[in-house]
Design an enzyme around this catalytic site. Structure first.
Site, PDB file in Angstrom:
ATOM      1  N   GLN A 164     -12.552  -7.349  37.630  1.00 41.02           N
ATOM      2  CA  GLN A 164     -13.437  -7.255  38.790  1.00 41.02           C
ATOM      3  C   GLN A 164     -12.635  -7.624  40.035  1.00 41.02           C
ATOM      4  O   GLN A 164     -12.370  -8.793  40.292  1.00 41.02           O
ATOM      5  CB  GLN A 164     -14.646  -8.161  38.575  1.00 41.02           C
ATOM      6  N   ARG A 181     -18.856 -11.398  41.341  1.00 45.97           N
ATOM      7  CA  ARG A 181     -18.010 -10.664  42.274  1.00 45.97           C
ATOM      8  C   ARG A 181     -18.127  -9.163  42.000  1.00 45.97           C
ATOM      9  O   ARG A 181     -18.492  -8.737  40.894  1.00 45.97           O
ATOM     10  CB  ARG A 181     -16.570 -11.115  42.160  1.00 45.97           C
ATOM     11  N   ALA A 204     -25.933  -9.678  39.896  1.00 46.34           N
ATOM     12  CA  ALA A 204     -24.814  -8.983  39.258  1.00 46.34           C
ATOM     13  C   ALA A 204     -23.865  -8.379  40.290  1.00 46.34           C
ATOM     14  O   ALA A 204     -24.108  -8.457  41.499  1.00 46.34           O
ATOM     15  CB  ALA A 204     -25.357  -7.909  38.324  1.00 46.34           C
ATOM     16  N   HIS A 205     -22.808  -7.761  39.803  1.00 49.71           N
ATOM     17  CA  HIS A 205     -21.774  -7.250  40.708  1.00 49.71           C
ATOM     18  C   HIS A 205     -22.262  -6.127  41.609  1.00 49.71           C
ATOM     19  O   HIS A 205     -23.037  -5.282  41.216  1.00 49.71           O
ATOM     20  CB  HIS A 205     -20.520  -6.813  39.948  1.00 49.71           C
ATOM     21  N   ASN A 206     -21.784  -6.196  42.843  1.00 47.44           N
ATOM     22  CA  ASN A 206     -22.049  -5.166  43.847  1.00 47.44           C
ATOM     23  C   ASN A 206     -23.504  -5.063  44.286  1.00 47.44           C
ATOM     24  O   ASN A 206     -23.906  -4.085  44.919  1.00 47.44           O
ATOM     25  CB  ASN A 206     -21.523  -3.800  43.366  1.00 47.44           C
TER      26      ASN A 206
END
EC number: 2.3.1.191
Lengths: 351, 351, 351
Positions: B199, B219, B240-242
């Protein structure tokens, strides 16, 4: 795991059990009937396990008189075999070693009062005017805020965080990563955002409470969040500000309880339940897993709300219908009227 | 709890309130109308509490002009009593003491830039090229990764973990056990397992954000996870990511937001909501507790999905029917056809 | 973020890719097609992104032969572009620096065996007879209990807690705040409370397992909690005592798995699923987000239970009907009988 040994005479005395068999037989652990070795104790508390009695290799079996005739080996006869198993489990536990006294790396405020029998692990931090009672165990990395009090014999596992002014009773166990006393989620709305309501209350936890890992219990906004004596709380549980949990209640993993909710005594809350804020739940209420509890109750009961699991294709079709339920109900009503009209018509024709 | 004292003249000036009463009366805390002592301030912002005004022992009451006539004691008259309560709460908070400068046990990389007005608690770790702004407070056990930046006046409670390259704005508060910048859950399927997608993005958090305890914000895979200014996030929240969260939104406890979801500005997400990945939610959307949000929306609205709690016996029967809903719908359709045929038949007979 | 550079010849060799373009072109990171700069790599694995190929500024694109004709720039042609992206992502990651050897502030028991190639960060604690394998990385604040074993190349992020006697395999990654080996939630009921069942088992985690942040995995009561090789687990997941998770399964965020549940191999469990205790789930089962799994299954399948999100007014009306479903079903049955009677009556009249 444990290297502790007890012979059956010692175990019988500890449990107040009737021993039938070899008093000198030595036991160093516990296992289930199917896998126990001669050095291990097993127990039976359900008839469905009686099939394993004839062939178990256990060094002894804890059982009630109901099962005594079905087993010829060493046995410890008690009233409640499950409770006896619980009691005896304490003898064979082998926690990480934690010597009495403070590890040199612990940082303890000069104003803190720490009982000489307490054990303070590596890298612990104890704040100003905190009070650590007799026989308390703080495993490494525990953080105790200013003015917090930890009752005697309480055990905090590594990296537990106790905020300022939190009070924890005697004989409690709190597992790693759990946070007691973080701020409640209180904000006044302002244009484009939120004005923080500083949380001036604390958390008061009774005696003999166990709390799992990575659980969060917030401090009160005004007044305290209160956890009664003998409450047990599992992992990853969220308890918001000013919640009150009555004595002896049990809260399973992944439960969330919103602000100012009051849970009575002797309740059981299964996993993944979410309880709304500002509601009161009666003593001896029980909630099935996954229940979304939107309103309180005044009488004991058993409640649920989770919809049934389905094959995904069936679920998709039924989900569409779920959004049409009120319409379906209206159509049934309409059909009933139409049928009644037809029946009335026929009757008047027939008469 | 706090030992801080203010007299009513000082409080009136701080709040911009009209004071009616004894300007020299000294206040050292806040409580509700029912329990406040003479040394404490209370407030009223709902008519349902007006019943407590005649008998309160509070040293003064914060109220709007609407309630001013109903109370004869010391009063601080404001436009928005709840907001005034929020503002005044800041005066009486008594966090654990944390002196300016770095505790000797803190481990700070030589390449880190730490403002001299920052306070770095015991056993904190600050990584290479990290940047700690003015008046930042890192309570004990906080871990700051390489190249992370912490904006001025931000406060991190004990044992918060900030991973490498995460950026946190000014005036933020993050509670204990919260982790910012852990890896997003990204893997490519391979035979028998998974190939990790490292990530490479980070997390960027705006100004004036508060995050509760034991929350996780991952991240980004590529690009960043973004939390806007003035967002408030409660305990045990998974982001969660993004994910992108718009300014001023509020996320209550036990919420999960899956990867690449975008939540608009000014949204409120109640407890235990789960939001699907890769969906976009419009500004000013609101979700009731326990909602499973499977699709996005383009217009503001209020959404829910949690089924109602029921007595367990009733729930069991209704659950069975839930799995038959599509069938029930078909049977209603069939009945409607049959009824219509009968009605048509009768009509043709009658004509 | 990363300052690592590779030229396209090196990347092609690493990936086993066919390179078309400038072998000396230097790459220092990855981005998506829309935002990638000339120094960055992009990838495409879905036709819907092909529209971005003509205008991307990416220094090179990873793609399968299917897309090769649609792009004129530097390209790395592979069989599986998503997998190649995963592999290449490892080259550009820039974790916080952690030097080999033990930081002076780490507290390591004399009886612990720590491989000289391991890196032990600031303020870590390693217990008696623990075993830390080759190339292990313990980031700051990690706590390892007595007799725990950490397999080679495993990486534990800051403030992870591993309890006594837990076994973790090789090549694992565990994120911050996660707790492995806390006590299972086991108690025997006694009048007014609970008698603790001390948890004598441990947790055994296989090789190549990744676990997110703030997750809790409890130790077994008797016997172990077992996580198979190649399992991936997200943030804020609760895994209770004696759970078994088969190889290669994936568990998303906010999932809870109750005690003694067995999840097969190759399963995927989406976010916010709750799995009941003492059930067995077949290999290759898949659960949609928010499913409450109350019973096991013996054949692979895809399961769901979450009710659909609705506008709140519609939801309120449909929720009332949900509590009347069994009654509605009975009314449909009654209507069917009445219609049938009318049809029979008409038929007998007509005949």
């Amino acid at each position: 795991m444990g290297k502790k040994e007890k012979n059956l005479a010692e175990l019988a005395e500890y449990l107040g059990a009737e021993l039938v068999g070899d008093a000198n037989h030595s036991i160093n652990g516990i296992a289930d009937l199917q896998t126990a070795a001669a050095s291990q104790l097993a127990f039976i508390n359900q008839a469905s396990y009686a099939q394993y009695l004839p062939e178990t290799s256990a060094g002894a079996v804890i059982l009630s008189s109901e099962f005594a005739d079905q087993f010829n080996g060493n046995k410890l006869i008690v009233n409640d075999a499950y409770l006896a198993y619980a009691k005896v489990s304490a003898l064979f536990e082998a926690l990480s070693v934690l010597p009495t006294g403070a590890h040199p790396s612990a940082v303890i405020a000069a104003s803190a009062r720490v009982h000489p029998s307490a054990a303070i692990g590596a890298n612990c931090v104890v704040g100003e005017n905190a009070h650590i009672g007799a026989d308390v165990k703080l495993y490494p990395g525990v953080s105790i805020g200013d003015r917090a009090t930890i009752g005697e014999k309480t055990l905090l596992h590594p990296n537990v965080v106790i905020y300022h002014s939190v009070e924890i009773g005697k004989d409690c166990i709190i597992h790693s990563g759990t946070v007691i006393g973080s701020d409640g989620f209180g904000f006044a709305p302002v244009r484009g955002g939120w004005e923080k309501i500083h949380q001036l209350g604390a958390v008061v936890i009774g005696d003999n409470v166990e709390i799992g890992s990575n659980t969060s219990i917030d401090r009160g906004a005004l007044g305290n969040t209160i956890i009664g004596d003998n409450v047990i709380i599992d992992n990853l549980v969220h308890i918001a500000h000013n919640v009150k949990i009555g004595k002896g209640s049990a809260i399973a993993g992944c439960v969330g309880i919103a602000g100012s909710a009051t849970l009575g005594e002797g309740c059981t809350v299964a996993g993944a339940v979410a309880i709304n804020g500002h509601i009161t739940i009666a003593n001896n209420s029980h909630f099935h897993g996954g229940t979304i509890v939107t309103k309180g109750n005044t009488e004991p009961g058993v409640f649920a709300s989770a919809p049934p699991q389905q094959d995904v294709k069936k679920w998709r079709r039924n989900s569409v219908r779920y959004t049409q339920l009120d319409d379906m109900s209206g159509r049934i009503r309409q059909l009933e009227k139409q049928i009644q009209a037809l029946l009335d018509q026929n009757q008047s024709k027939d008469s």
